[in-house]
Design an enzyme around this catalytic site. Structure first.
Site, short mmCIF file in Angstrom:
data_model
loop_
_atom_site.label_atom_id
_atom_site.label_comp_id
_atom_site.label_asym_id
_atom_site.label_seq_id
_atom_site.Cartn_x
_atom_site.Cartn_y
_atom_site.Cartn_z
N GLU A 129 0.83 -1.21 0.00
CA GLU A 129 0.00 0.00 0.00
C GLU A 129 0.87 1.27 0.00
OE1 GLU A 129 -2.78 1.14 -0.86
OE2 GLU A 129 -4.23 0.86 0.77
N THR A 182 -3.77 12.36 -4.58
CA THR A 182 -3.72 12.11 -3.14
C THR A 182 -3.01 13.26 -2.43
OG1 THR A 182 -3.59 9.77 -3.64
CG2 THR A 182 -3.06 10.39 -1.39
#
Lengths: 309, 309
Positions: A129, A182
Site C-alpha cells: 500500500e 492524493t
C-alpha cells in the site's frame, strides 16, 4: 508443484464519515480476482495483469511488494506466480491498491497453510500500500482482510477491531471519472481543527460504533456526519452537495467521501433503498459531462474470498 | 397529601478520558440523599439542607431551579418540599450540582406517576445545572439519571445513549481538597487541536465503546487515553503525574480527570484492584500537605435509586 488458489479481493471504503482515518468497510460486488500459484522457482513473479495497465516488475507492483514482504519473513522453500484480474480502477477511491496488496498476501497465506493472522497479513500488505500511496496505512487493507466494518485503533502497534454489522446494510457507490491527486487531497486538510468540531466528531463515532452493535439504523443515520474533513475535501468533487441532497432525499442513512475520493459512498437499510439511492446519484451526474460508474453492494462481512482452491 | 419519597442521588464522573465532553459514568457509594414531599401549597420549597452550606431560596438552589423547570411544564395541582442531605462536596468534580439537579426532578417525577422520560428529566435538570456551572450541559446529569456509562450524543436535540458496562468494573476516586475554578479549567483549553491528536481521540473513543459492548477490559485499558484535554488540565492538579504512574502501576485500566477536576478517577477490573489503586493514590497524597478523600465504587448501572417510597 502447481497448487494454486483463485480469490476475489474486494473494493473497500475508507475514511467513513466521522471515522476519518480509522473506519472502513468492505464491498461485495466490486473487486479484483487474483490467481496465485506455487512455483518451484523462489521469489515473486507477476505473470499476468488484465483490466488495467500496471507494472509487471515485482518491486513496482503493490501486490508484488506486499508478497515480497511476506516471503522475506516466511522464507518459504518455493516461490509464487501472481495473476491479477483488475476490475477496480486505480485512483477510484475504493481501495484499488489495497485489493491488490491484500489479495496477494491473503492467497499466499492460504497456500502455505495460514501461518499468519489477519493483522500480520495487514502489516505485510501495508508495504504494498505504501508503494501506491507513499504512506503505510491500513484504512482499506483492514476491511479487505477482515471484512465488515473495521476500526484501525492504532498503527503502531497495529491493532484492528472488527465491528459488528446489521444484516440489511448496503452501500451505494458513485465513481465520477475524475482524478484527485492524493497529495492534493492531503494538502487541503487543516493541520488543526476547532475543539468543538472534534468533540462532535468523536461523539458521532462513539454513537456510530454503538449503533453498529445495536443494529440501530436510525442512530446510524444520526451518526453518519463528518464535521471535520468533508467540508474541505468535498470541494474537490464536482456536484458533491447535489449528490448529498439527492441521496439523503432517497432514503440513504448517510453519505461521505470514499477514501480521499473521487468516489462517494452512501449507506442504506436494504437493497431496495440502496438501488433508489443509486438512481438518485445517476440522475445528478447524468446532467453533467462527467463520466461515472455506480455500484450497489451489501456490506461484505467476510472480506477476501476464495473462489477456487 | 403527605406522600413523600427518599432517594439516593449519586456522584458521577464526566469527561471520561477520550470521551471529553460526551462520556460519563455513575458512582454507587458516594452520593446525596434527598427527601421530596408533596404539599398542598403550590411551588417548590427547600425545607432542609444538611452537609454543606447551600442557599434555601428556590431560584438560587440547583435542585430548586430544576424542580421549578419541571413544574413549569407539568403544572401540577400541588407543590413540593425538598430536603437535601448533601454528601458530595460542591466543587469536587464528581457531579455535586448534578446530583441535586437530577435528584429533585427524578423524585417529583416518581411522585407524580412518571409522566416524563429520563431524557426529559435531563432537560429540566439542565436548568439547575446551568445555575451551578453557567452553561447547560448534561455530562453529569446523564449518568446520574440513566446510570452506567452514558454518551451525550447531542445537546440540541438532547440525545443520550446508555452504553453497556462489564460486570466487574470499579472506579476509584481521589478528591484533593483544592479549588479549581471552572472558568480557569475552561480558559486553559485550546480552541483548536491538531487533527492528528483529534483522530487519536476518536479512534480511542470508538474503541472504548466497542470494549464496553464486548466486556473487553484489555481493550478498555488500551482505549482510556486522552490526548487532547488531560495535557492541559492535569497541570491544575498537583501531583497528577505521580498519581497516574502509581495508579497504573497498581493495575488500574486507566485514569483521568473527573469532570474539570480536581478529583481524579481510575477504572479497574474488580474491587480488589480498585482498592489497591486507592492505596496507591493515598500514598502519593499522604506525602503532601494537601487534604484529600478517596472512594471506591462499583459502576452504578441504575443511577438515582429510591431508598424509601
Amino acid at each position: 508443484m502447481n497448487k494454486e488458489i483463485r480469490i476475489f479481493s474486494p473494493g473497500t471504503v475508507a475514511n467513513v464519515s466521522c471515522g476519518f482515518d480509522v473506519l472502513g468497510f468492505c464491498l461485495d460486488t466490486v473487486g479484483d480476482e487474483m490467481v496465485v500459484r506455487i512455483s518451484s522457482e523462489k521469489g515473486i513473479r507477476i505473470t499476468k495483469i488484465e483490466g488495467f495497465d500496471l507494472p509487471f516488475e515485482t518491486h513496482k507492483n503493490v501486490a508484488g511488494v506486499s508478497a515480497q514482504a511476506l516471503i522475506a519473513d516466511l522464507k518459504p522453500d518455493c516461490g509464487f506466480e501472481i495473476e491479477i484480474y483488475k476490475f477496480i480502477k486505480p485512483g477510484s477511491g475504493i481501495g484499488s491498491s489495497a485489493a491488490s496488496a491484500a489479495g496477494s498476501v491473503f492467497a499466499i497465506n492460504e497456500l502455505m497453510g495460514k501461518p499468519y493472522t489477519k493483522t500480520e497479513l495487514t502489516r505485510f500488505a501495508m508495504k504494498g500500500e505504501a508503494l501506491a500511496s507513499q504512506s503505510e496505512h491500513a484504512d482499506n487493507l483492514a476491511p479487505a482482510l477482515f471484512g465488515g466494518f473495521t476500526l484501525v485503533k492504532s498503527l503502531c502497534p497495529l491493532e484492528i477491531l472488527k465491528l459488528p454489522i446489521p444484516d440489511e446494510l448496503y452501500a451505494t457507490i458513485i465513481h465520477p471519472q475524475i482524478e484527485i491527486k492524493t497529495a492534493e487531497a492531503r494538502a487541503i486538510l487543516p493541520k488543526s481543527v476547532p475543539l468543538h468540531d472534534a468533540i462532535t466528531q468523536w461523539s458521532n463515532l462513539g454513537s456510530l460504533v454503538h449503533a453498529l452493535h445495536n443494529g440501530d439504523y436510525e442512530l446510524l443515520q444520526r451518526s453518519l456526519h463528518d464535521s471535520i474533513v468533508e467540508p474541505y475535501r468535498s470541494k474537490l468533487i464536482p456536484h458533491f452537495e447535489d449528490i448529498k441532497l439527492a441521496t439523503l432525499a432517497s432514503g440513504a442513512l448517510g453519505i461521505g467521501i470514499s477514501g480521499s475520493g473521487p468516489s462517494i459512498f452512501a449507506l442504506s437499510k436494504g437493497e431496495k433503498t440502496a438501488k433508489e439511492v443509486e438512481d438518485a446519484m445517476r440522475k445528478v451526474y447524468t446532467k453533467t459531462a462527467i463520466q461515472f460508474e455506480t455500484y450497489v453492494s451489501k456490506i461484505n462481512s467476510k472480506g477476501i474470498k476464495i473462489i477456487e482452491a
